[in-house]
Design an enzyme around this catalytic site. Sequence first.
Site, PDB file in Angstrom:
ATOM      1  N   HIS A  64       0.843  -1.203   0.000  1.00  0.00           N
ATOM      2  CA  HIS A  64       0.000   0.000   0.000  1.00  0.00           C
ATOM      3  C   HIS A  64       0.871   1.244   0.000  1.00  0.00           C
ATOM      4  O   HIS A  64       1.943   1.271   0.609  1.00  0.00           O
ATOM      5  CB  HIS A  64      -1.013   0.000   1.145  1.00  0.00           C
ATOM      6  CG  HIS A  64      -0.446   0.001   2.544  1.00  0.00           C
ATOM      7  ND1 HIS A  64      -0.081   1.151   3.200  1.00  0.00           N
ATOM      8  CD2 HIS A  64      -0.200  -1.008   3.417  1.00  0.00           C
ATOM      9  CE1 HIS A  64       0.345   0.853   4.417  1.00  0.00           C
ATOM     10  NE2 HIS A  64       0.303  -0.456   4.577  1.00  0.00           N
ATOM     11  N   ASP A 175       6.318   1.412   6.469  1.00  0.00           N
ATOM     12  CA  ASP A 175       4.940   0.916   6.319  1.00  0.00           C
ATOM     13  C   ASP A 175       4.198   1.929   5.447  1.00  0.00           C
ATOM     14  O   ASP A 175       3.758   2.949   5.941  1.00  0.00           O
ATOM     15  CB  ASP A 175       4.318   0.770   7.713  1.00  0.00           C
ATOM     16  CG  ASP A 175       2.920   0.202   7.679  1.00  0.00           C
ATOM     17  OD1 ASP A 175       2.455  -0.183   6.598  1.00  0.00           O
ATOM     18  OD2 ASP A 175       2.279   0.155   8.745  1.00  0.00           O
ATOM     19  N   GLU A 207      -4.929   2.105   2.868  1.00  0.00           N
ATOM     20  CA  GLU A 207      -4.890   0.877   3.679  1.00  0.00           C
ATOM     21  C   GLU A 207      -4.999   1.209   5.160  1.00  0.00           C
ATOM     22  O   GLU A 207      -5.692   0.526   5.924  1.00  0.00           O
ATOM     23  CB  GLU A 207      -3.580   0.107   3.402  1.00  0.00           C
ATOM     24  CG  GLU A 207      -3.573  -1.307   3.970  1.00  0.00           C
ATOM     25  CD  GLU A 207      -2.968  -1.430   5.361  1.00  0.00           C
ATOM     26  OE1 GLU A 207      -2.990  -2.545   5.907  1.00  0.00           O
ATOM     27  OE2 GLU A 207      -2.489  -0.418   5.929  1.00  0.00           O
ATOM     28  N   GLU A 208      -4.312   2.259   5.567  1.00  0.00           N
ATOM     29  CA  GLU A 208      -4.203   2.567   7.000  1.00  0.00           C
ATOM     30  C   GLU A 208      -5.517   3.043   7.617  1.00  0.00           C
ATOM     31  O   GLU A 208      -5.631   3.135   8.826  1.00  0.00           O
ATOM     32  CB  GLU A 208      -3.103   3.622   7.230  1.00  0.00           C
ATOM     33  CG  GLU A 208      -1.704   3.169   6.851  1.00  0.00           C
ATOM     34  CD  GLU A 208      -1.148   2.072   7.753  1.00  0.00           C
ATOM     35  OE1 GLU A 208      -1.835   1.656   8.701  1.00  0.00           O
ATOM     36  OE2 GLU A 208      -0.019   1.621   7.488  1.00  0.00           O
ATOM     37  N   ASP A 230       3.593  -6.299   3.115  1.00  0.00           N
ATOM     38  CA  ASP A 230       3.471  -5.237   4.115  1.00  0.00           C
ATOM     39  C   ASP A 230       4.640  -5.341   5.091  1.00  0.00           C
ATOM     40  O   ASP A 230       5.580  -6.098   4.848  1.00  0.00           O
ATOM     41  CB  ASP A 230       2.110  -5.365   4.833  1.00  0.00           C
ATOM     42  CG  ASP A 230       1.534  -4.005   5.207  1.00  0.00           C
ATOM     43  OD1 ASP A 230       2.258  -3.217   5.843  1.00  0.00           O
ATOM     44  OD2 ASP A 230       0.369  -3.740   4.877  1.00  0.00           O
ATOM     45  N   HIS A 316       4.327   2.720  12.510  1.00  0.00           N
ATOM     46  CA  HIS A 316       3.333   3.735  12.901  1.00  0.00           C
ATOM     47  C   HIS A 316       3.905   4.790  13.830  1.00  0.00           C
ATOM     48  O   HIS A 316       3.216   5.350  14.681  1.00  0.00           O
ATOM     49  CB  HIS A 316       2.075   3.082  13.480  1.00  0.00           C
ATOM     50  CG  HIS A 316       1.310   2.279  12.452  1.00  0.00           C
ATOM     51  ND1 HIS A 316      -0.027   2.001  12.541  1.00  0.00           N
ATOM     52  CD2 HIS A 316       1.712   1.725  11.276  1.00  0.00           C
ATOM     53  CE1 HIS A 316      -0.413   1.307  11.488  1.00  0.00           C
ATOM     54  NE2 HIS A 316       0.638   1.116  10.704  1.00  0.00           N
TER      55      HIS A 316
HETATM   56 ZN    ZN Z   1       0.951  -1.431   6.371  1.00  0.00          ZN
END
Ligand code: ZN
Length: 352
Positions: A64, A175, A207-208, A230, A316
């Site tokens: 993503h 990510d 995606e998130e 991922d 994240h």
């Molecule tokens: Zn991800």
Amino acid sequence: MDEKELQFLREITDLKGTSGGEGAVRDYFREKYTGLADKVETDGLGSLMATLGTEGPRILAVGHMDEVGFMVRAITEDGFVKFSRCGFFFITGVMSQHFTIQTEKGEVDALCAIGPEGTRDEKFPDMDSLVMDIGCTSKEEAKELGVQVGDFIVPKGNFTQLGKNKNYLVNKAWDNRIGCAVSYRVMEEIKKSGHPNVFIGGGSVQEEVGTRGAKTLGYLSQAEIGFSIDVGIADDMPAGRKEGIALGKGPELCFMDSCTISNRKLLRFAVEVAEECGIPYQTSIMKHGGTDAGEFQWSRSGMPVLLINVPSRYAHTPTSMICYEDYINTVQLLTEMVRRLDRAKVDEILRF
Ligand code: ZN
């Protein structure tokens, strides 16, 4: 390590692209795929699909393009910026960090404000009560800079290489730019060597915020087999559970996340290929969170999926980390799998 490859990885993680604002990432990869793929297209949500080949089973393998970030919710009378999450940004990775607000007038530097005497450990505030300090003293001043409700806020890039071999790579947005990078490199590799299928690479959007782009991309791809690439959650640091996922031990073949159970035949095939080619790998279960695989799996009449993760630490947050060799090994494993996914192999996987 290949200096050109490091430069590529630095470039793609520095790109700003929170959920719904993936334009810069999409443009970058669209240009890279043009000339490499036979066909490059986008869907109605903005996901990017690059297709190589015209005959054989259709194999989808993408990451993503979006990263966790924020959106401006309000500007206070004294010129501070309130914000809401786009994706699950950990609060421990927000406070005192540098950010960029993407306004119509251009980029505005910001940092996440803390209290006058810092913030004590036991008093982690609500994410909703945090503000960005942009050095303004009034709402009018902030507006003069161009800051408006709805602007995206993205962490600043801070690419750093750690360790004696400098192979621990730190930046925001591993990510999941690393998934986009794997997809792209696999297409390059199979184009050189040949492949008995139609390979679909590229990247999904949003995606998130709930694997939204994967829904339409999965449908558009008409794929028979799907790989979601991922980042995994390594737990090999002192605060980790140490249940076995570590940086540097190869790609993670993920049995399950909260939305997907990987197809067993496809996972076994991945293990066979890894062992045949001498590629290190790890098997895992993702305890929290879903990925694009969860959408791909029920595209059209159903698609066997496998979630392949590049192990990462501190995802994240603005300072996530991966190991260079894990990336290279993920490209190699997926390349070797795609080279072997001919009609007969895909039919075998599809036979229940
Ligand atoms: Zn991800």
